[in-house]
Design a protein around this motif. Structure first.
Motif, PDB file in Angstrom:
ATOM      1  N   VAL A   1       6.722  -2.992 -15.094  1.00  0.00           N
ATOM      2  CA  VAL A   1       6.003  -2.112 -14.172  1.00  0.00           C
ATOM      3  C   VAL A   1       6.430  -0.653 -14.343  1.00  0.00           C
ATOM      4  CG1 VAL A   1       5.679  -3.929 -12.454  1.00  0.00           C
ATOM      5  CG2 VAL A   1       7.703  -2.442 -12.314  1.00  0.00           C
ATOM      6  N   SER A   2       7.110  -0.336 -15.407  1.00  0.00           N
ATOM      7  CA  SER A   2       7.698   0.999 -15.537  1.00  0.00           C
ATOM      8  C   SER A   2       6.665   2.115 -15.551  1.00  0.00           C
ATOM      9  CB  SER A   2       8.573   1.081 -16.800  1.00  0.00           C
ATOM     10  OG  SER A   2       7.812   0.871 -17.972  1.00  0.00           O
ATOM     11  N   LEU A   3       5.481   1.878 -16.127  1.00  0.00           N
ATOM     12  CA  LEU A   3       4.465   2.928 -16.142  1.00  0.00           C
ATOM     13  C   LEU A   3       3.872   3.125 -14.757  1.00  0.00           C
ATOM     14  CD1 LEU A   3       3.743   4.569 -18.734  1.00  0.00           C
ATOM     15  CD2 LEU A   3       4.834   2.384 -19.241  1.00  0.00           C
ATOM     16  N   ASP A   4       3.841   2.080 -13.941  1.00  0.00           N
ATOM     17  CA  ASP A   4       3.428   2.234 -12.553  1.00  0.00           C
ATOM     18  C   ASP A   4       4.455   3.069 -11.787  1.00  0.00           C
ATOM     19  OD1 ASP A   4       0.975   0.344 -12.269  1.00  0.00           O
ATOM     20  OD2 ASP A   4       2.472  -0.834 -13.342  1.00  0.00           O
ATOM     21  N   LEU A   5       5.723   2.815 -12.039  1.00  0.00           N
ATOM     22  CA  LEU A   5       6.770   3.599 -11.399  1.00  0.00           C
ATOM     23  C   LEU A   5       6.696   5.061 -11.825  1.00  0.00           C
ATOM     24  CD1 LEU A   5       9.234   3.755  -9.584  1.00  0.00           C
ATOM     25  CD2 LEU A   5      10.644   3.014 -11.526  1.00  0.00           C
TER      26      LEU A   5
ATOM     27  N   ARG B   1       0.840  -1.194   0.000  1.00  0.00           N
ATOM     28  CA  ARG B   1       0.000   0.000   0.000  1.00  0.00           C
ATOM     29  C   ARG B   1       0.879   1.250   0.000  1.00  0.00           C
ATOM     30  NH1 ARG B   1      -5.017  -1.648   0.034  1.00  0.00           N
ATOM     31  NH2 ARG B   1      -5.749   0.507  -0.063  1.00  0.00           N
ATOM     32  N   GLY B   2       0.626   2.107  -0.982  1.00  0.00           N
ATOM     33  CA  GLY B   2       1.364   3.358  -1.092  1.00  0.00           C
ATOM     34  C   GLY B   2       2.297   3.362  -2.283  1.00  0.00           C
ATOM     35  N   LEU B   3       2.130   4.355  -3.153  1.00  0.00           N
ATOM     36  CA  LEU B   3       2.964   4.444  -4.349  1.00  0.00           C
ATOM     37  C   LEU B   3       4.417   4.702  -3.988  1.00  0.00           C
ATOM     38  CD1 LEU B   3       3.048   4.338  -7.378  1.00  0.00           C
ATOM     39  CD2 LEU B   3       2.080   6.645  -7.476  1.00  0.00           C
ATOM     40  N   ASP B   4       4.657   5.454  -2.931  1.00  0.00           N
ATOM     41  CA  ASP B   4       6.033   5.704  -2.489  1.00  0.00           C
ATOM     42  C   ASP B   4       6.691   4.406  -2.027  1.00  0.00           C
ATOM     43  OD1 ASP B   4       4.273   5.545  -0.315  1.00  0.00           O
ATOM     44  OD2 ASP B   4       5.400   7.003   0.889  1.00  0.00           O
ATOM     45  N   LYS B   5       5.956   3.586  -1.287  1.00  0.00           N
ATOM     46  CA  LYS B   5       6.501   2.303  -0.817  1.00  0.00           C
ATOM     47  C   LYS B   5       6.717   1.348  -1.983  1.00  0.00           C
ATOM     48  CE  LYS B   5       4.540   2.537   3.865  1.00  0.00           C
ATOM     49  NZ  LYS B   5       3.949   3.880   3.726  1.00  0.00           N
ATOM     50  N   PHE B   6       5.805   1.364  -2.956  1.00  0.00           N
ATOM     51  CA  PHE B   6       5.986   0.539  -4.154  1.00  0.00           C
ATOM     52  C   PHE B   6       7.310   0.893  -4.836  1.00  0.00           C
ATOM     53  CE2 PHE B   6       5.684   0.765  -8.812  1.00  0.00           C
ATOM     54  CZ  PHE B   6       5.557  -0.573  -9.131  1.00  0.00           C
ATOM     55  N   ALA B   7       7.552   2.184  -5.038  1.00  0.00           N
ATOM     56  CA  ALA B   7       8.780   2.619  -5.710  1.00  0.00           C
ATOM     57  C   ALA B   7      10.009   2.230  -4.898  1.00  0.00           C
ATOM     58  CB  ALA B   7       8.745   4.122  -5.937  1.00  0.00           C
ATOM     59  N   ASN B   8       9.969   2.428  -3.590  1.00  0.00           N
ATOM     60  CA  ASN B   8      11.118   2.095  -2.754  1.00  0.00           C
ATOM     61  C   ASN B   8      11.394   0.597  -2.760  1.00  0.00           C
ATOM     62  OD1 ASN B   8      11.610   4.747  -2.019  1.00  0.00           O
ATOM     63  ND2 ASN B   8      10.309   4.649  -0.203  1.00  0.00           N
ATOM     64  N   ASN B   9      10.353  -0.221  -2.713  1.00  0.00           N
ATOM     65  CA  ASN B   9      10.550  -1.672  -2.761  1.00  0.00           C
ATOM     66  C   ASN B   9      11.105  -2.112  -4.104  1.00  0.00           C
ATOM     67  OD1 ASN B   9       9.642  -1.896  -0.173  1.00  0.00           O
ATOM     68  ND2 ASN B   9       7.971  -3.320  -0.623  1.00  0.00           N
ATOM     69  N   LEU B  10      10.592  -1.530  -5.161  1.00  0.00           N
ATOM     70  CA  LEU B  10      11.071  -1.879  -6.500  1.00  0.00           C
ATOM     71  C   LEU B  10      12.555  -1.576  -6.647  1.00  0.00           C
ATOM     72  CD1 LEU B  10      10.405  -2.840  -9.376  1.00  0.00           C
ATOM     73  CD2 LEU B  10       9.719  -0.494  -9.929  1.00  0.00           C
TER      74      LEU B  10
END
Length: 434
Positions: free
Chosen positions: A235-239, A209-218
């Motif tokens: 997943v580049s467009l999600d990033l 949960r959270g776009l910032d956390k998604f980016a950091n995990n990726l």
């Protein structure tokens, strides 16, 4: 690697969110006139092949409904539609019915990125690490889909261009196999949703949960390819959703709403379907044993809940009217109904081939073609498809926009992504007297 070597089992994970079967109709559309007196004809008479396709799929019970919207220039679209919101239902689909458009979200995110590039808040070849420092020292799998510990340093930085064109070396849980896919699932880097139902083989992975956390995990996961070397659906467009947040100072969904949706007159495009709109929401079906079975019933849809974050690669629900307005804006080089939403330069660049010169497309869905801001580019046409049977494109050469909507998974169960552009081409050839 063989990008068409997909699992053939029903609802295979790697087929769920992809839009890669889209093919362009641009070659046949080049040089066509606007339409003239023939505009007075009915939609079915004007587009007999498209109409036949729509009627056939619904009449044979393969889908609950199908709707095609086709428009010339800034003219209102023609609608060819058949079927109901749900199999056996009473409410017919129309221009305002709601569909899960999945990867047709990618061109929207791509164009949002182009707007920020046009404003000087991002650079097309700007290193991603200048926006998101966590991506400064990336590692790459020595063997594609192999060991996640046998790694080498990235030979070049990831850039915004690479994110727009799936050439950054990022992976996708619906594409990758083995330990790297397991890592994507473990870290919640699974930006998509399908159903609440426990369907065997579908997988119940949850996104962090959270776009910032998604980016950091990726950023903590190894790349599957060296940046800039190969087109690989990702997943580049999600990033880019997170990149847009940092560059704009706004939440990603708010940026889309205020900068694209509202200016374009799109009032039926959502990451979460409001309860007030469920009455016009379609049901999504899984094709199992050749039969459509309810996969995500509209009244109990997973899209009625807040997503883990706004998925810039596959998260939107929209209507034929709304997405046609997005296409109309692109066809107008950034203007719609006399209002400018994007600059002409941003649209021209975003719908052009942005692939890095170093990137190969051999053996991929886009071999021999180009790729722009989140969509395929070929023979003057730009567009992409969605995993549940939607497809859309614009052709500036033909001054035409076209889109098709239905709801079924997996997308390759029926040849709709290829069949719709082929039907459009056939009708266009007839208009030209070929």
């Amino acid at each position: 690697m063989a990008y068409r070597d997909f699992d053939t089992s029903p609802l295979s994970r790697r087929s769920l969110l992809r839009g890669g079967a889209w093919m362009t109709a641009g070659a046949a559309m080049s040089g066509l006139p606007l339409g003239g007196a023939a505009m007075a004809q009915g939609a079915a008479a004007r587009w007999p092949s498209v109409s036949s396709m729509v009627n056939k799929y619904v009449a044979e019970g393969k889908v609950a409904n199908m709707a095609a919207a086709l428009g010339w220039g800034d003219k209102d679209p023609l609608l060819i539609a058949k079927g109901t919101l749900v199999l056996g239902g009473a409410t017919p689909v129309d221009m305002d019915s709601l569909y899960r458009i999945y990867s047709m979200t990618k061109p929207v995110t791509g164009m949002a990125t182009m707007m920020l590039i046009d404003e000087g808040k991002l650079g097309l070849d700007q290193p991603l690490a200048e926006v998101l420092p966590a991506f400064s020292n990336m590692k790459v799998q020595k063997t594609y889909d192999g060991s996640v510990t046998d790694l080498v340093p990235a030979e070049r930085p990831i850039t915004i261009r690479q994110l727009l064109t799936h050439t950054a070396g990022l992976g996708y849980s619906i594409i990758q196999k083995g330990p790297i896919r397991d890592l994507y699932v473990k870290y919640g880097v699974v930006p998509g949703q399908v159903t609440r139902l426990p369907i065997p083989g579908l997988g119940r992975e949850e996104a962090i949960r959270g776009l910032d956390k998604f980016a950091n995990n990726l950023a903590q996961l190894p790349l599957v390819l060296q940046p800039g070397t190969k087109w690989s659906y990702s997943v580049s467009l999600d990033l880019l959703g997170r990149v847009i947040e940092v560059a704009s100072g706004m939440s990603f969904d708010e940026y889309l709403r205020t900068q694209i949706f509202e200016p374009s007159g799109m009032n039926s495009t959502f990451f979460r379907v409001p309860k007030s709109e469920v009455a016009r929401f379609t049901t999504n079906y899984g094709i199992m044993g050749g039969m459509p079975l309810p996969l995500d019933p509209a009244p109990a849809s997973i899209y009625l809940d807040d997503p883990a974050f706004p998925f810039g690669g596959a998260g939107l629900v929209s209507s034929p009217r709304d997405y046609d307005r997005f296409l109309k804006m692109l066809l107008g080089y950034g203007t719609i109904d006399g209002k400018r939403v994007m600059s002409e330069a941003a649209v021209k660049m975003g719908t052009s081939n942005l692939l890095p010169e170093t990137a190969s497309t051999k053996g991929t869905w886009v071999e021999g073609q180009g790729f722009g801001a989140g969509g395929r580019v070929s023979n003057g046409a730009y567009g992409w498809g969605g995993a549940a049977g939607t497809v859309a494109f614009v052709s500036h050469q033909a001054n035409l926009r076209a889109s098709l909507y239905t709801q079924y998974m997996p997308s390759e169960a029926y040849p709709i992504h290829a069949g719709f552009p082929e039907a459009v081409m056939k009708d266009l050839a007839a208009m030209m007297g070929a």
